[in-house]
Design a protein around this motif. Sequence first.
Motif, PDB file in Angstrom:
ATOM      1  N   ALA A  82       0.840  -1.196   0.000  1.00 52.01           N
ATOM      2  CA  ALA A  82       0.000   0.000   0.000  1.00 52.01           C
ATOM      3  C   ALA A  82       0.875   1.246   0.000  1.00 52.01           C
ATOM      4  N   ILE A  83       0.614   2.143  -0.947  1.00 48.56           N
ATOM      5  CA  ILE A  83       1.218   3.475  -0.884  1.00 48.56           C
ATOM      6  C   ILE A  83       0.239   4.337  -0.089  1.00 48.56           C
ATOM      7  N   LEU A  84       0.655   4.739   1.113  1.00 49.69           N
ATOM      8  CA  LEU A  84      -0.220   5.510   2.006  1.00 49.69           C
ATOM      9  C   LEU A  84       0.067   6.983   1.758  1.00 49.69           C
ATOM     10  N   ALA A  85      -0.948   7.692   1.297  1.00 51.21           N
ATOM     11  CA  ALA A  85      -0.743   9.062   0.829  1.00 51.21           C
ATOM     12  C   ALA A  85      -1.818   9.983   1.388  1.00 51.21           C
ATOM     13  N   ALA A  86      -1.460  11.267   1.518  1.00 59.08           N
ATOM     14  CA  ALA A  86      -2.443  12.289   1.883  1.00 59.08           C
ATOM     15  C   ALA A  86      -3.048  12.863   0.609  1.00 59.08           C
ATOM     16  N   ASP A  87      -4.364  12.986   0.595  1.00 57.43           N
ATOM     17  CA  ASP A  87      -5.063  13.675  -0.489  1.00 57.43           C
ATOM     18  C   ASP A  87      -5.063  15.164  -0.139  1.00 57.43           C
ATOM     19  N   LEU A  88      -4.310  15.958  -0.896  1.00 57.90           N
ATOM     20  CA  LEU A  88      -4.161  17.379  -0.564  1.00 57.90           C
ATOM     21  C   LEU A  88      -5.400  18.184  -0.948  1.00 57.90           C
ATOM     22  N   ASP A  89      -6.320  17.554  -1.638  1.00 53.92           N
ATOM     23  CA  ASP A  89      -7.621  18.172  -1.925  1.00 53.92           C
ATOM     24  C   ASP A  89      -8.737  17.536  -1.099  1.00 53.92           C
ATOM     25  N   PHE A  90      -8.369  17.078   0.090  1.00 51.24           N
ATOM     26  CA  PHE A  90      -9.370  16.455   0.971  1.00 51.24           C
ATOM     27  C   PHE A  90     -10.528  17.398   1.257  1.00 51.24           C
ATOM     28  N   HIS A  91     -10.275  18.716   1.191  1.00 50.55           N
ATOM     29  CA  HIS A  91     -11.308  19.691   1.558  1.00 50.55           C
ATOM     30  C   HIS A  91     -12.518  19.631   0.634  1.00 50.55           C
ATOM     31  N   GLU A  92     -12.319  19.107  -0.578  1.00 55.24           N
ATOM     32  CA  GLU A  92     -13.456  18.999  -1.505  1.00 55.24           C
ATOM     33  C   GLU A  92     -14.565  18.123  -0.925  1.00 55.24           C
ATOM     34  N   GLU A  93     -14.191  17.197  -0.035  1.00 59.64           N
ATOM     35  CA  GLU A  93     -15.177  16.265   0.545  1.00 59.64           C
ATOM     36  C   GLU A  93     -15.853  16.827   1.794  1.00 59.64           C
ATOM     37  N   LEU A  94     -15.380  17.960   2.293  1.00 61.93           N
ATOM     38  CA  LEU A  94     -15.883  18.428   3.594  1.00 61.93           C
ATOM     39  C   LEU A  94     -17.378  18.749   3.623  1.00 61.93           C
ATOM     40  N   PRO A  95     -17.954  19.281   2.547  1.00 60.03           N
ATOM     41  CA  PRO A  95     -19.410  19.495   2.619  1.00 60.03           C
ATOM     42  C   PRO A  95     -20.175  18.203   2.910  1.00 60.03           C
ATOM     43  N   LYS A  96     -19.604  17.067   2.465  1.00 60.73           N
ATOM     44  CA  LYS A  96     -20.220  15.770   2.766  1.00 60.73           C
ATOM     45  C   LYS A  96     -19.811  15.260   4.149  1.00 60.73           C
ATOM     46  N   LEU A  97     -18.531  15.439   4.507  1.00 62.27           N
ATOM     47  CA  LEU A  97     -17.988  14.808   5.720  1.00 62.27           C
ATOM     48  C   LEU A  97     -18.211  15.639   6.982  1.00 62.27           C
ATOM     49  N   PHE A  98     -18.418  16.948   6.808  1.00 64.11           N
ATOM     50  CA  PHE A  98     -18.556  17.849   7.963  1.00 64.11           C
ATOM     51  C   PHE A  98     -19.756  18.747   7.677  1.00 64.11           C
ATOM     52  N   PRO A  99     -20.959  18.105   7.566  1.00 68.16           N
ATOM     53  CA  PRO A  99     -22.108  18.795   6.962  1.00 68.16           C
ATOM     54  C   PRO A  99     -22.647  19.973   7.769  1.00 68.16           C
ATOM     55  N   HIS A 100     -22.319  20.056   9.076  1.00 67.42           N
ATOM     56  CA  HIS A 100     -22.834  21.190   9.847  1.00 67.42           C
ATOM     57  C   HIS A 100     -21.994  22.444   9.636  1.00 67.42           C
ATOM     58  N   PHE A 101     -20.898  22.341   8.885  1.00 63.08           N
ATOM     59  CA  PHE A 101     -20.052  23.511   8.595  1.00 63.08           C
ATOM     60  C   PHE A 101     -19.460  23.350   7.199  1.00 63.08           C
ATOM     61  N   PRO A 102     -20.347  23.292   6.181  1.00 64.98           N
ATOM     62  CA  PRO A 102     -19.875  23.003   4.824  1.00 64.98           C
ATOM     63  C   PRO A 102     -18.949  24.080   4.268  1.00 64.98           C
ATOM     64  N   GLN A 103     -19.031  25.285   4.840  1.00 62.41           N
ATOM     65  CA  GLN A 103     -18.152  26.362   4.370  1.00 62.41           C
ATOM     66  C   GLN A 103     -16.685  26.101   4.711  1.00 62.41           C
ATOM     67  N   ALA A 104     -16.418  25.127   5.587  1.00 56.06           N
ATOM     68  CA  ALA A 104     -15.034  24.837   5.981  1.00 56.06           C
ATOM     69  C   ALA A 104     -14.148  24.643   4.752  1.00 56.06           C
ATOM     70  N   LYS A 105     -14.714  24.050   3.731  1.00 55.67           N
ATOM     71  CA  LYS A 105     -13.976  23.819   2.483  1.00 55.67           C
ATOM     72  C   LYS A 105     -13.289  25.096   2.002  1.00 55.67           C
ATOM     73  N   ASP A 106     -14.021  26.208   2.025  1.00 59.64           N
ATOM     74  CA  ASP A 106     -13.459  27.461   1.512  1.00 59.64           C
ATOM     75  C   ASP A 106     -12.956  28.390   2.616  1.00 59.64           C
ATOM     76  N   VAL A 107     -13.656  28.423   3.740  1.00 65.16           N
ATOM     77  CA  VAL A 107     -13.287  29.376   4.797  1.00 65.16           C
ATOM     78  C   VAL A 107     -12.000  28.941   5.489  1.00 65.16           C
ATOM     79  N   VAL A 108     -11.901  27.640   5.795  1.00 65.28           N
ATOM     80  CA  VAL A 108     -10.750  27.163   6.565  1.00 65.28           C
ATOM     81  C   VAL A 108      -9.628  26.684   5.650  1.00 65.28           C
ATOM     82  N   PHE A 109      -9.971  26.004   4.547  1.00 66.04           N
ATOM     83  CA  PHE A 109      -8.959  25.249   3.801  1.00 66.04           C
ATOM     84  C   PHE A 109      -8.698  25.757   2.383  1.00 66.04           C
ATOM     85  N   ALA A 110      -8.906  27.054   2.150  1.00 63.05           N
ATOM     86  CA  ALA A 110      -8.617  27.585   0.814  1.00 63.05           C
ATOM     87  C   ALA A 110      -7.118  27.544   0.506  1.00 63.05           C
ATOM     88  N   ASP A 111      -6.285  27.671   1.548  1.00 60.16           N
ATOM     89  CA  ASP A 111      -4.841  27.796   1.356  1.00 60.16           C
ATOM     90  C   ASP A 111      -4.194  26.422   1.153  1.00 60.16           C
TER      91      ASP A 111
END
Lengths: 194, 194
Positions: A82-111
């Motif tokens: 297994a090549i264990l890797a970080a997905d550096l675009d994980f924030h794209e999934e946050l509206p699904k994974l952290f639904p009570h704060f979907p703005q996290a994708k852009d507000v927290v993780f734009a950088d």
Amino acid sequence: MLDGAAQDLLFREARTANSFSSEPVADEVLQAIYELIKWGPTSMNQQPLRVFLVKSQEARDRLLPYLEEFNRPKTESAPVVAILAADLDFHEELPKLFPHFPQAKDVVFADPELREWSGSQNAWLQIGYFIMGVRAAGLCAGPMVGFDAEGVNKEFFGDGKHKALVVCNIGKPGENPWYPRLPRLEYDEVFIEV
Amino acid sequence: MLDGAAQDLLFREARTANSFSSEPVADEVLQAIYELIKWGPTSMNQQPLRVFLVKSQEARDRLLPYLEEFNRPKTESAPVVAILAADLDFHEELPKLFPHFPQAKDVVFADPELREWSGSQNAWLQIGYFIMGVRAAGLCAGPMVGFDAEGVNKEFFGDGKHKALVVCNIGKPGENPWYPRLPRLEYDEVFIEV
């Protein structure tokens, strides 16, 4: 409390294997590992770990040149790698994974730099769960950092959006699979009351 | 294979607690956690994780101002709080921990930037083991990254040689301890054959 046999399986008797038997690892076993470890907590539920499975000879031949020479025989013998890797675009999934704060994708993780920092840390945390999950399935893990990560990123993730952290051999132990157990720090060297 | 009860305890039923009962955590329990998790593998056996235990009211009062406000009530209620940090001088221990290559201390890890990189990664890996170890002891962990790490470093580690990564509340769950369970990625979103 965790019973003694489970403590042995995951921690006390578990060892990093350096050679593997040819016994294959079924897809169902890999799926069972994920169905357990997916519950491990991550910061803001970001779940950045991605597990790229190297099973075919062709995929293995692409990976081997990037490993330190002393690591190649281990990976040659393992039925799954297994090549264990970080997905550096994980924030794209946050509206699904952290639904009570979907703005996290852009507000927290734009950088992108912040994403690389947060995603790498949380992926390392999940690698801890992953190693436990492999052991929970009755298999041995052989995690390694002795490889050319930049090379692996280019070879397998041309998109620049994944960052390889660990290559982990998986399978049943082969012949002479263990090195001697190495010393551990004492309790009071690690746990310190402030 | 790990039995179902142990799978539940560590993964399926385990939850991040957000409030804690006043039941104390005995020193023997903390020691038992370490005696398990110390066996988790690290790169070159470097074991960089240090666990700074906050138990007294005085120590807690020093920590609380550095936490995000929404995290303070959790930490106020937990009987033990651990500041999980990387020891950036972990290489000093390598002649003892990696005795077949004692030169690693100077040959591999002379560069402080490399030590910070390697020590942080491996400490995150060990934090994965730590969370499993807390659960193995029948306790709840409440890991948090919402705190001023620079401030904690200065307040608790004036030496500049330790780097706080996570603050983790530890204890039995209190009243209304859980948030609703958050979604997880599907198997084929995470495990991908190459």
